[in-house]
Scaffold this motif. Structure first.
Motif, PDB file in Angstrom:
ATOM      1  N   THR A 130       0.836  -1.203   0.000  1.00  0.00           N
ATOM      2  CA  THR A 130       0.000   0.000   0.000  1.00  0.00           C
ATOM      3  C   THR A 130       0.867   1.247   0.000  1.00  0.00           C
ATOM      4  N   GLY A 131       0.273   2.309  -0.475  1.00  0.00           N
ATOM      5  CA  GLY A 131       0.929   3.607  -0.506  1.00  0.00           C
ATOM      6  C   GLY A 131      -0.118   4.670  -0.726  1.00  0.00           C
ATOM      7  N   PRO A 132       0.307   5.901  -0.902  1.00  0.00           N
ATOM      8  CA  PRO A 132      -0.661   6.988  -1.037  1.00  0.00           C
ATOM      9  C   PRO A 132      -1.575   6.865  -2.256  1.00  0.00           C
ATOM     10  N   ILE A 133      -1.084   6.221  -3.324  1.00  0.00           N
ATOM     11  CA  ILE A 133      -1.905   6.140  -4.539  1.00  0.00           C
ATOM     12  C   ILE A 133      -2.050   4.722  -5.080  1.00  0.00           C
ATOM     13  N   ALA A 150      10.671   1.048  -3.879  1.00  0.00           N
ATOM     14  CA  ALA A 150       9.908   2.203  -3.387  1.00  0.00           C
ATOM     15  C   ALA A 150      10.837   3.239  -2.767  1.00  0.00           C
ATOM     16  N   LYS A 151      11.832   2.783  -2.021  1.00  0.00           N
ATOM     17  CA  LYS A 151      12.787   3.708  -1.409  1.00  0.00           C
ATOM     18  C   LYS A 151      13.579   4.474  -2.468  1.00  0.00           C
ATOM     19  N   GLN A 152      13.743   3.872  -3.633  1.00  0.00           N
ATOM     20  CA  GLN A 152      14.460   4.513  -4.737  1.00  0.00           C
ATOM     21  C   GLN A 152      13.527   5.377  -5.586  1.00  0.00           C
ATOM     22  N   GLY A 153      12.248   5.413  -5.225  1.00  0.00           N
ATOM     23  CA  GLY A 153      11.285   6.215  -5.962  1.00  0.00           C
ATOM     24  C   GLY A 153      10.703   5.536  -7.184  1.00  0.00           C
ATOM     25  N   GLU A 154      10.931   4.246  -7.337  1.00  0.00           N
ATOM     26  CA  GLU A 154      10.459   3.526  -8.516  1.00  0.00           C
ATOM     27  C   GLU A 154       9.106   2.842  -8.318  1.00  0.00           C
ATOM     28  N   ARG A 155       8.599   2.814  -7.101  1.00  0.00           N
ATOM     29  CA  ARG A 155       7.286   2.211  -6.810  1.00  0.00           C
ATOM     30  C   ARG A 155       6.541   3.128  -5.840  1.00  0.00           C
ATOM     31  N   PRO A 156       5.218   3.146  -5.916  1.00  0.00           N
ATOM     32  CA  PRO A 156       4.442   4.025  -5.034  1.00  0.00           C
ATOM     33  C   PRO A 156       4.117   3.424  -3.665  1.00  0.00           C
ATOM     34  N   HIS A 157       4.654   2.265  -3.343  1.00  0.00           N
ATOM     35  CA  HIS A 157       4.313   1.572  -2.099  1.00  0.00           C
ATOM     36  C   HIS A 157       5.192   2.049  -0.951  1.00  0.00           C
ATOM     37  N   THR A 158       4.616   2.169   0.228  1.00  0.00           N
ATOM     38  CA  THR A 158       5.378   2.565   1.408  1.00  0.00           C
ATOM     39  C   THR A 158       5.269   1.544   2.532  1.00  0.00           C
ATOM     40  N   GLU A 159       4.324   0.604   2.382  1.00  0.00           N
ATOM     41  CA  GLU A 159       4.087  -0.371   3.442  1.00  0.00           C
ATOM     42  C   GLU A 159       3.652  -1.705   2.841  1.00  0.00           C
ATOM     43  N   ALA A 160       4.014  -2.781   3.529  1.00  0.00           N
ATOM     44  CA  ALA A 160       3.592  -4.119   3.107  1.00  0.00           C
ATOM     45  C   ALA A 160       2.988  -4.847   4.293  1.00  0.00           C
ATOM     46  N   ARG A 161       1.845  -5.443   4.054  1.00  0.00           N
ATOM     47  CA  ARG A 161       1.171  -6.260   5.071  1.00  0.00           C
ATOM     48  C   ARG A 161       1.249  -7.707   4.589  1.00  0.00           C
ATOM     49  N   VAL A 162       1.692  -8.593   5.460  1.00  0.00           N
ATOM     50  CA  VAL A 162       1.793 -10.010   5.129  1.00  0.00           C
ATOM     51  C   VAL A 162       0.664 -10.737   5.851  1.00  0.00           C
TER      52      VAL A 162
END
Length: 75
Positions: free
Chosen positions: A14-17, A41-53
């Protein structure tokens, strides 16, 4: 009771968009996937900031872990 899925591990990014779900055959594959995605995502290549397993257990999906991009070490 619902039938056990063929891939009993799920990662929800998940992320803002964005919100993306993927299912995996093992815990290891789930974590390999989320680490790869959160590093991007940390490199700015994906919009995700969190992962839920989540893991399929006793007939339903259960929360297993939540990880943010900040917790993932750089490659």
């Amino acid at each position: 009771m619902p039938t056990k899925p063929r891939k009993p591990w799920r990662v929800i990014l998940t992320g803002p968009i964005a919100r993306v779900e993927t299912e995996h055959t093992s815990e290891r594959r789930a974590y390999d996937h989320l680490i790869s995605e959160l590093r991007l995502a940390k490199q700015g290549e994906r919009p995700h900031t969190e992962a839920r397993v989540e893991q399929w257990e006793s007939g339903r999906w259960r929360h297993f872990d939540t990880i943010t991009a900040d917790e993932i070490p750089d490659a």
